[in-house]
Design a protein around this motif. Structure first.
Motif, PDB file in Angstrom:
ATOM      1  N   LYS A 238      27.404   1.629  -9.094  1.00 11.62           N
ATOM      2  CA  LYS A 238      26.952   1.432  -7.717  1.00 11.62           C
ATOM      3  C   LYS A 238      28.016   1.898  -6.716  1.00 11.62           C
ATOM      4  O   LYS A 238      27.718   2.561  -5.717  1.00 11.62           O
ATOM      5  CB  LYS A 238      26.625  -0.043  -7.507  1.00 11.62           C
ATOM      6  CG  LYS A 238      25.846  -0.310  -6.237  1.00 11.62           C
ATOM      7  CD  LYS A 238      25.319  -1.722  -6.229  1.00 11.62           C
ATOM      8  CE  LYS A 238      24.447  -1.937  -4.990  1.00 11.62           C
ATOM      9  NZ  LYS A 238      23.872  -3.288  -4.965  1.00 11.62           N
ATOM     10  N   ILE A 241      28.256   5.732  -6.723  1.00  5.55           N
ATOM     11  CA  ILE A 241      27.142   6.332  -5.972  1.00  5.55           C
ATOM     12  C   ILE A 241      27.392   6.242  -4.469  1.00  5.55           C
ATOM     13  O   ILE A 241      27.259   7.221  -3.735  1.00  5.55           O
ATOM     14  CB  ILE A 241      25.814   5.646  -6.348  1.00  5.55           C
ATOM     15  CG1 ILE A 241      25.442   5.962  -7.797  1.00  5.55           C
ATOM     16  CG2 ILE A 241      24.692   6.077  -5.408  1.00  5.55           C
ATOM     17  CD1 ILE A 241      24.318   5.105  -8.353  1.00  5.55           C
ATOM     18  N   VAL A 413      26.188  11.660  -8.106  1.00  2.00           N
ATOM     19  CA  VAL A 413      25.221  10.692  -7.573  1.00  2.00           C
ATOM     20  C   VAL A 413      23.978  10.667  -8.439  1.00  2.00           C
ATOM     21  O   VAL A 413      23.456   9.583  -8.806  1.00  2.00           O
ATOM     22  CB  VAL A 413      24.848  11.045  -6.109  1.00  2.00           C
ATOM     23  CG1 VAL A 413      23.668  10.205  -5.641  1.00  2.00           C
ATOM     24  CG2 VAL A 413      26.044  10.826  -5.195  1.00  2.00           C
ATOM     25  N   GLU A 414      23.521  11.865  -8.794  1.00  2.00           N
ATOM     26  CA  GLU A 414      22.277  11.954  -9.579  1.00  2.00           C
ATOM     27  C   GLU A 414      22.455  11.329 -10.965  1.00  2.00           C
ATOM     28  O   GLU A 414      21.630  10.521 -11.417  1.00  2.00           O
ATOM     29  CB  GLU A 414      21.875  13.426  -9.705  1.00  2.00           C
ATOM     30  CG  GLU A 414      20.539  13.624 -10.412  1.00  2.00           C
ATOM     31  CD  GLU A 414      20.132  15.089 -10.474  1.00  2.00           C
ATOM     32  OE1 GLU A 414      19.198  15.397 -11.248  1.00  2.00           O
ATOM     33  OE2 GLU A 414      20.732  15.916  -9.759  1.00  2.00           O
ATOM     34  N   SER A 416      24.847   9.216 -12.014  1.00  7.67           N
ATOM     35  CA  SER A 416      25.163   7.787 -11.911  1.00  7.67           C
ATOM     36  C   SER A 416      23.904   6.976 -11.631  1.00  7.67           C
ATOM     37  O   SER A 416      23.740   5.866 -12.157  1.00  7.67           O
ATOM     38  CB  SER A 416      26.182   7.549 -10.799  1.00  7.67           C
ATOM     39  OG  SER A 416      27.393   8.201 -11.076  1.00  7.67           O
ATOM     40  N   SER A 417      23.011   7.530 -10.813  1.00  9.50           N
ATOM     41  CA  SER A 417      21.758   6.842 -10.502  1.00  9.50           C
ATOM     42  C   SER A 417      20.904   6.698 -11.759  1.00  9.50           C
ATOM     43  O   SER A 417      20.272   5.643 -11.991  1.00  9.50           O
ATOM     44  CB  SER A 417      20.978   7.615  -9.427  1.00  9.50           C
ATOM     45  OG  SER A 417      21.709   7.660  -8.234  1.00  9.50           O
ATOM     46  N   ASN A 418      20.910   7.749 -12.584  1.00  9.92           N
ATOM     47  CA  ASN A 418      20.142   7.677 -13.839  1.00  9.92           C
ATOM     48  C   ASN A 418      20.727   6.629 -14.773  1.00  9.92           C
ATOM     49  O   ASN A 418      19.994   5.847 -15.410  1.00  9.92           O
ATOM     50  CB  ASN A 418      20.131   9.050 -14.530  1.00  9.92           C
ATOM     51  CG  ASN A 418      19.312  10.062 -13.751  1.00  9.92           C
ATOM     52  OD1 ASN A 418      18.397   9.690 -13.011  1.00  9.92           O
ATOM     53  ND2 ASN A 418      19.626  11.347 -13.912  1.00  9.92           N
ATOM     54  N   GLU A 420      22.507   4.046 -13.893  1.00 11.75           N
ATOM     55  CA  GLU A 420      22.285   2.718 -13.297  1.00 11.75           C
ATOM     56  C   GLU A 420      20.886   2.201 -13.624  1.00 11.75           C
ATOM     57  O   GLU A 420      20.689   1.017 -13.935  1.00 11.75           O
ATOM     58  CB  GLU A 420      22.471   2.809 -11.786  1.00 11.75           C
ATOM     59  CG  GLU A 420      22.319   1.463 -11.075  1.00 11.75           C
ATOM     60  CD  GLU A 420      22.338   1.621  -9.573  1.00 11.75           C
ATOM     61  OE1 GLU A 420      22.907   0.746  -8.902  1.00 11.75           O
ATOM     62  OE2 GLU A 420      21.782   2.625  -9.072  1.00 11.75           O
ATOM     63  N   SER A 421      19.913   3.124 -13.570  1.00 17.04           N
ATOM     64  CA  SER A 421      18.518   2.709 -13.821  1.00 17.04           C
ATOM     65  C   SER A 421      18.279   2.303 -15.273  1.00 17.04           C
ATOM     66  O   SER A 421      17.340   1.574 -15.589  1.00 17.04           O
ATOM     67  CB  SER A 421      17.559   3.838 -13.431  1.00 17.04           C
ATOM     68  OG  SER A 421      17.776   4.975 -14.252  1.00 17.04           O
TER      69      SER A 421
END
Length: 794
Positions: A238, A241, A413-414, A416-418, A420-421
């Motif tokens: 988090k 990101i 960002v992309e 890390s977002s994946n 995180e999900s």
């Protein structure tokens, strides 16, 4: 010996196209109807000394540049020329008088204080509210600079107060934000930590010892969770990101680099960069050429030179290169600023890298980011070195690196977002993270609050200092002005008693009131002390009281200036007190040079008779304005004759002034011929034009004069006037022909002057007057060698 004005020359000013007043150090007494130009003369004096016209100030839509020039002239034509002592000084819109050291004190008085008293100023001093009276009096004593300083101090105080209130509002907003974050209302930063620790204690979590330990405390919190690795992973992603998004390089930064490079390229294209090396040489050359006024040859090559021409060329070249140098300096300054901003930007981009070390899935992006950051640092270091050497701006390389870094940050960002999900947190873990986020947000806001309080304390300190300075200055100013009021009290009363010896009004007093910005005027009336003068005194008494106050200030502050101007000040004063005013001026201010204007013929005669009674005839020039029109301005009699003044205008090539004054001269000659020969003229109170006078004057002389030689000479002179450029004038409103040359004007003047000489006495200068009973024309029986012309019986 007091310095006096010897000559006043006014051109293109207000209702005056051209007028000269040769005072020769004497005072001026001038009478004329309202609207005939008296105040224009007074305004011209004010403009000369102060560069302003107070009667035009504060009027909407009115400006000096638009409304001061005469309607037939431009702003560049306006010129007021005064001869003070032996010095001739000029004021225009582009030129300020430069008095010698001998006149410095004189100018200091007239520029800082008041030397002109107008009727409306009397009203300001007497019939005004205390604040307006205070302004009028401070104008009289020349302390406008103190008013301005006090106003600026007050504005500074108010500005700091506004700044304090704004910062208090900002702090209040932060406190409200913290209250929302922690779910409980707080008043100060000290209230936050107890609330957070209370929440931590209720959840069996370690408490926060201080805000400085907040980062260590977060690690303690994670150790208290059953799945700290998963939660730590989620929290780290988090943060990565958020920081990656925040640190992306903006398009604005790229544009600034592009624009800077464009400016530098333009500079390089001028091919003047190498010329900067001779700037110091040009500076030395300027100094030599200015100091060595007799230099005949170039100090470098030895060739013969025109010093003034060369100096002009050197100065022009120097100014051009100086502008280039300044432009280059501006480019360098902006370049250094961008270098520092790139350093700061690199430090921000590095923030998420440490967190990325713990996440193997982001290793490739981390390494790529480090590589691009290192490359940007190298480019920036080279950029910094090249600035001082004027080598240019590596804009392409910098922008390329900006884009590469942004590309990698987007990948981070992309990815890390994946990641995180993919992490699934249970209810307790989500609650824990929310709790950690609450603490993080709250402590961040507390840090903002502390900084805001520090800034507020600085602003409060400034505000307190500003208040003390303002109050101290105002207090001292009020005390000093009251001292001035007290020092003129005796003179005010003495002058008033001089004018009103048996008056029931006495003990005049001026007092500072309010917050030092008001002036109260009091007088004892019929035994009642401290009364407002308007309560029991007449309008005439109030006007004389205002005059006494003005003269008391003049005595105290205008000692080094001899000039006093009184512009139509006795409108409401009765005859007896007008005479007393004259006596007061001539007895108490006998060394002053007066300019007294009035529209009142009786007052003019009173002053004139007292001038004789006091033996001041040789110290006064008494004149009257007998007519004014929009093209010629005021026509004044009683001073230097036009026939003595016009040749100087012609010699100077001043066609407009010479033509206008010759036209007035002709009108004056024709009018005197008609009056002295009893020529029939229609009743006309507005005055006569050339067209109305020409026929009666010519016809009367033709019928009257018996001497054939003289009659024919006069006839031929009239014909010369007819043939001249001005001979066809039918009214004084006709303007001088644009095609007339200075020689045309000269011939016109010579013919008018010839007519004048034919009908007047060369000894006493009087016009030949017709004596019907004696069948003759004679100048004056008192003339030592009178001119006598026989006449026909009519």
């Amino acid at each position: 010996m007091a310095i006096k004005i010897n000559n006043i020359n006014i051109k293109a000013f207000r209702g005056i196209p051209c007028k000269e007043l040769p005072l020769k150090g004497n005072s001026l007494l001038l009478v004329g109807e309202n609207g005939t130009g008296k105040s224009s003369i007074v305004d011209a004096m004010e403009f000369f000394f102060k560069g302003e016209v107070s009667s035009l100030k504060g009027m909407k839509g009115i400006s000096l540049q638009r409304h001061v020039p005469h309607k037939n002239f431009d702003v560049d034509d306006v010129k007021i020329e005064l001869t003070l002592g032996d010095e001739k000084l000029v004021r225009t819109f582009n030129n300020v008088p430069s008095p010698s050291q001998n006149l410095k004190d004189y100018f200091k008085v007239v520029q800082n204080g008041e030397f002109i008293l107008r009727r409306k100023q009397l009203l300001k001093v007497i019939d005004a509210r205390p604040a307006e009276r205070f302004d009028a009096i401070t104008d009289l004593i020349g302390i406008n600079s103190l008013k301005k300083t006090e106003k600026e101090m007050k504005a500074a105080r108010n500005l700091f107060n506004k700044e304090v209130e704004q910062k208090k509002g900002y702090i209040e907003n932060i406190i409200q934000d913290i209250s929302k974050i922690i779910g409980q209302e707080i008043k100060t930063a000290d209230d936050v930590l107890p609330v957070l620790n209370d929440l931590l204690g209720k959840n069996d979590l370690p408490i926060i010892e201080s805000y400085e330990d907040i980062s260590k405390h977060k690690e303690k919190l994670f150790r208290f969770t059953k799945s700290s690795d998963k939660v730590d992973m989620f929290n780290s992603l988090k943060e990565i990101i958020e920081k990656s998004k925040d640190n992306m390089i903006s398009n604005d930064m790229c544009e600034r680099v592009k624009n800077l490079n464009h400016e530098f390229s333009q500079f390089m294209q001028t091919n003047l960069k190498s010329s900067l090396s001779i700037l110091e040489l040009l500076k030395i050359g300027k100094t030599i050429l200015k100091d060595e006024k007799e230099i005949k040859s170039c100090p470098l090559c030895g060739q013969s030179i025109d010093r003034n021409y060369l100096l002009d060329q050197v100065e022009l070249r120097y100014e051009t290169l100086e502008e280039i140098r300044k432009k280059l300096g501006k480019i360098k300054k902006e370049s250094l600023k961008i270098v520092d901003e790139i350093k700061s930007l690199i430090a921000d981009v590095k923030n998420p890298i440490k967190k990325m070390e713990l996440i193997s899935e982001l290793e490739i992006q981390r390494n790529n980011l480090l590589k691009e950051i290192d490359l940007l640092e190298q480019i920036n270091n080279n950029f910094s070195k090249s600035i001082n050497e004027n080598l240019g701006i590596p804009s392409v390389e910098i922008i390329k690196q900006f884009n590469e870094i942004n590309k990698i940050l987007k990948e981070i960002v992309e990815k890390s977002s994946n990641l995180e999900s993919e992490i699934e947190l249970n209810e307790d873990e989500n609650k824990f993270l929310e709790f950690v986020e609450t603490i993080t947000k709250a402590t961040s806001k507390v840090e903002d609050l502390k900084k805001a309080n520090d800034v507020l304390n600085i602003s409060l300190a400034k505000f307190k200092i500003a208040v003390k300075i303002y109050e101290k200055f105002s207090s001292l100013k009020s005390a000093k002005i009251q001292e001035i009021f007290d020092s003129i009290k005796t003179d005010m009363q003495n002058y008033y008693t001089f004018l009103h010896p048996d008056d029931p009004h006495k003990n005049i007093d001026l007092k500072i009131a309010g917050k030092g910005t008001s002036a109260v005027l009091e007088i004892e009336s019929f035994g009642l002390p401290g009364e407002d003068p308007r309560a029991f005194t007449s309008e005439g008494h109030l006007d004389t009281l205002g005059l006494c106050i003005f003269l008391a200030f003049v005595k105290k502050f205008n000692r080094k200036c001899s000039l006093i101007i009184l512009d139509d000040i006795v409108t409401t004063v009765d005859s007896a007190h007008r005479e007393s005013i004259c006596r007061l001026l001539f007895e108490k201010f006998k060394n002053k040079q007066f300019i007294i204007t009035t529209h009142d013929g009786l007052w003019f005669k009173q002053v004139s008779s007292l001038i004789d009674a006091y033996g001041l005839a040789d110290r006064f020039m008494e004149c009257s304005i007998y007519r004014w029109d929009e093209n010629d301005g005021p026509s004044i009699k009683g001073y230097k004759p036009k026939w003595e003044r016009i040749p100087g205008r012609i010699e100077a090539g001043d066609r407009a002034c010479a033509g206008n004054e010759t036209r007035q001269y002709l009108e004056w000659v024709l009018y005197n011929i008609c009056i002295s020969t009893d020529a029939p003229l229609p009743i006309n109170e507005r005055g006569y034009t050339v067209g109305e006078l020409l026929g009666p004057a010519r016809g009367r002389l033709k019928r009257l004069i018996a001497d054939e030689t003289l009659r024919l000479e006069i006839r031929d002179t009239f014909k010369e006037i007819d043939k001249s450029i001005m001979g066809n004038l039918l009214s004084h409103h006709n303007e001088l022909s644009a095609n007339a040359s200075i020689n045309d004007v000269k011939r016109f003047f010579e013919s008018v002057n010839k007519l004048h000489m034919l009908v007047s006495c060369p000894n006493c200068k009087l016009f030949l007057k017709y004596e019907k009973n004696a069948d003759r024309m004679i100048c004056s029986k008192r003339c030592n060698n009178p001119v006598i012309v026989n006449t026909n019986q009519i």
